[in-house]
Design an enzyme around this catalytic site. Structure first.
Site, PDB file in Angstrom:
ATOM      1  N   GLU A 170       0.879  -1.165   0.000  1.00  0.00           N
ATOM      2  CA  GLU A 170       0.000   0.000   0.000  1.00  0.00           C
ATOM      3  C   GLU A 170       0.911   1.208   0.000  1.00  0.00           C
ATOM      4  O   GLU A 170       1.581   1.497   0.986  1.00  0.00           O
ATOM      5  CB  GLU A 170      -0.909  -0.031   1.234  1.00  0.00           C
ATOM      6  CG  GLU A 170      -2.095   0.916   1.128  1.00  0.00           C
ATOM      7  CD  GLU A 170      -1.710   2.355   1.433  1.00  0.00           C
ATOM      8  OE1 GLU A 170      -1.457   3.120   0.460  1.00  0.00           O
ATOM      9  OE2 GLU A 170      -1.651   2.715   2.609  1.00  0.00           O
ATOM     10  N   CYS A 222      -2.309   8.466   3.768  1.00  0.00           N
ATOM     11  CA  CYS A 222      -2.090   8.033   2.385  1.00  0.00           C
ATOM     12  C   CYS A 222      -3.278   8.327   1.484  1.00  0.00           C
ATOM     13  O   CYS A 222      -3.124   8.480   0.274  1.00  0.00           O
ATOM     14  CB  CYS A 222      -1.744   6.539   2.350  1.00  0.00           C
ATOM     15  SG  CYS A 222      -2.979   5.484   3.147  1.00  0.00           S
TER      16      CYS A 222
END
Length: 517
Positions: A218, A252
């Site tokens: 990720e 993020c």
């Protein structure tokens, strides 16, 4: 500041071996054991909420509300979901019914992969460590956790609490920097899950390739926002600033830049100013509602990006590197070749990039690497669909930012440069799971259908293949056949013989009939 005690490099292979032996003992096969350990993760958090808040404040300068929402809420949601659903997740899965194969009882069985490595980032250091751990426990794996060395207070607390609450042979914490992480990557794992940036993600992928280890990455990216002039501008401004400034922009999924029509930029700017002053009525420097950057190096990097911008700073812009402080900042009229567009900012800075229209906005997005999320603010479903159908990203979210990661049941993951694989809930459980295929073919099947496969091969084999193979769909452009394939008689006989054999076997009559021959 807390001094983080690093794990001895010499101990890392021993920790790996201990976890391997514990996994091979078979105790994670018990679903009751898994549920007990999952619940313990929840109680680790609940029993130590104050200590965890203090640690996260020391590391990131966070207000408790952000910690409770972003770390506690998300992690406890993972605990509850896994605890309530693990029995269902681990059940053998049957395939769709097929006359060809049903006598064999084909299924696939979720099994643990083995010993997994979870490498967590600094920005959500509790959720992104314990959330994947919950999924690994649910899958039946042993796990070694590598928290970020950039959040020493939180990482040190994890090293203390994990062995107190969880099986200390199955679940371990390794603290350290590059040398310790390098040592971990030299070992053979059954899966690696890493959350962080693309540069380190490539290093991990290369290390995993040595053993062909499956990985989940990720990696974030520059998440764009497309604004429709018909939008509720007050709501849009609040949600944009909240998504960009929460955790000081160190999320993020945070919006990284806004693509706004040129003739609507002034309207959006005024709404952003109003929202900004409502968030920080005495100024952000006096507010406890803005976190701090994780370290001075990242603070200096963000300050440089702001200092070099060609855009116009309309809100914020101040920085104090020694205090790890970047003021929440909005910059308008940012060109595409600007410093703020050169890399992921990962800080509380929101660039506004003026474009002609939605088509130009789409072109800008498509010219860049695939992001973790594409955001659209618009009440018009056609406008939303136009953006989403012509772009690619891990998530496509309308009229909101960031919170999609907290929705139970939704996977979180990127595509291409923003990562691959998923964390969160059942999708993360599946990352740590091997689906083992299983079937049991009774002997009578050869007499009815599959005996033709044995040598010596015979010229009439095609009629048997025709009976068991799937037929093609209609040829495009031709009318579909009106009649079904003429195989029904064969399959009725097959089913009747199969059912009769099963019934006779269960009743004990089949051995008696054989004995009379």
């Amino acid at each position: 500041m807390t001094t983080l005690k690093y794990t001895s490099i010499e101990d890392i292979p021993k920790i790996h071996e201990t976890a391997r032996k514990a996994f091979e003992s078979g105790r994670t096969q018990s679903i009751a054991f898994r549920k007990e350990q999952i619940a313990q993760v929840g109680w680790l958090i609940k029993d130590n909420e104050d200590r965890l808040r203090e640690a996260l404040h020391a590391d990131l300068g966070r207000h408790p509300q952000e910690t409770d929402l972003l770390d506690f809420g998300s992690a406890l949601g993972e605990v509850r979901m896994a605890y309530d659903n693990v029995e269902k997740w681990v059940k053998p899965q049957k395939i769709d019914f097929s006359l060809n194969w049903f006598p064999m009882g084909p299924k696939y069985v979720p099994e643990p992969k083995g010993v997994v490595l979870i490498i967590a980032p600094f920005n959500l250091p509790m959720f992104l460590l314990l959330g994947p751990l919950v999924s690994a426990i649910a899958a039946g794996d042993a796990a070694v956790l590598k928290p970020s060395e950039q959040t020493p207070a939180t990482s040190q607390l994890m090293a203390e609490l994990v062995p107190k609450y969880l099986d200390p042979e199955l679940y371990h914490v390794v603290n350290g920097g590059v040398p310790e992480t390098t040592k971990l990557l030299e070992l053979q794992w059954d899966h690696i899950l890493y959350t962080g940036n693309g540069r380190v993600g490539r290093i991990i992928a290369q290390a995993a390739a040595k053993y062909l280890t499956p990985i989940t990455l990720e990696l974030g990216g520059k998440n764009p926002v497309v604004v429709d002039p018909k939008v509720d501008v007050t709501m849009t401004a609040k949600r944009l600033l909240w998504g960009r400034f929460s955790n000081a922009g160190q999320i993020c999924l945070a919006p990284e830049y806004v693509l706004v029509p040129r003739d609507f930029q002034d309207t959006l700017v005024e709404a952003l100013k109003e929202a900004y002053h409502s968030f920080y009525p005495e100024g952000p420097e006096k507010s406890d509602s803005i976190a701090r950057i994780v370290n001075e190096a990242h603070t200096s990097r963000i300050k440089r990006l702001v200092d070099e911008t060609k855009g116009k700073i309309i809100l914020g812009g101040q920085a104090d590197v020694s205090k790890r402080y970047i003021a929440p900042t909005v910059v308008r009229d940012v060109p595409l070749d600007d410093s703020l567009m050169s890399e992921e900012i990962f800080g509380p800075v929101l660039p506004l990039v003026p474009v002609k229209d939605v088509d130009e906005a789409i072109s800008v997005i498509k010219a860049r690497e695939y992001p973790l999320a594409v955001y659209v603010f618009s009440p018009d479903k056609k406008f939303q669909d136009k953006v989403f159908k012509n772009t690619k990203s891990g998530a496509a979210v309308a009229n909101e930012t960031v919170i999609s990661a907290g929705v139970p049941g939704l996977p979180v993951g990127g595509v291409g440069p923003s990562g691959y694989g998923y964390y969160s809930g059942k999708h993360c459980f599946e990352q740590f799971t091997h689906y083992r295929v299983s079937l049991d073919n009774p002997g009578w099947v050869d007499k009815v259908a599959f005996g033709f496969r044995y040598p010596p091969y015979k010229p009439d084999y095609k009629k048997y293949l025709k009976a068991i193979n799937a037929s093609l769909p209609p040829r495009p452009g031709k009318a579909a056949a009106k009649s079904l394939a003429k195989r029904w008689g064969f399959w009725i006989l097959f089913a009747l013989v199969g059912a009769s054999s099963v019934l006779l076997t269960k009743s004990g009559r089949l051995p008696q009939l054989k004995a009379r021959k």
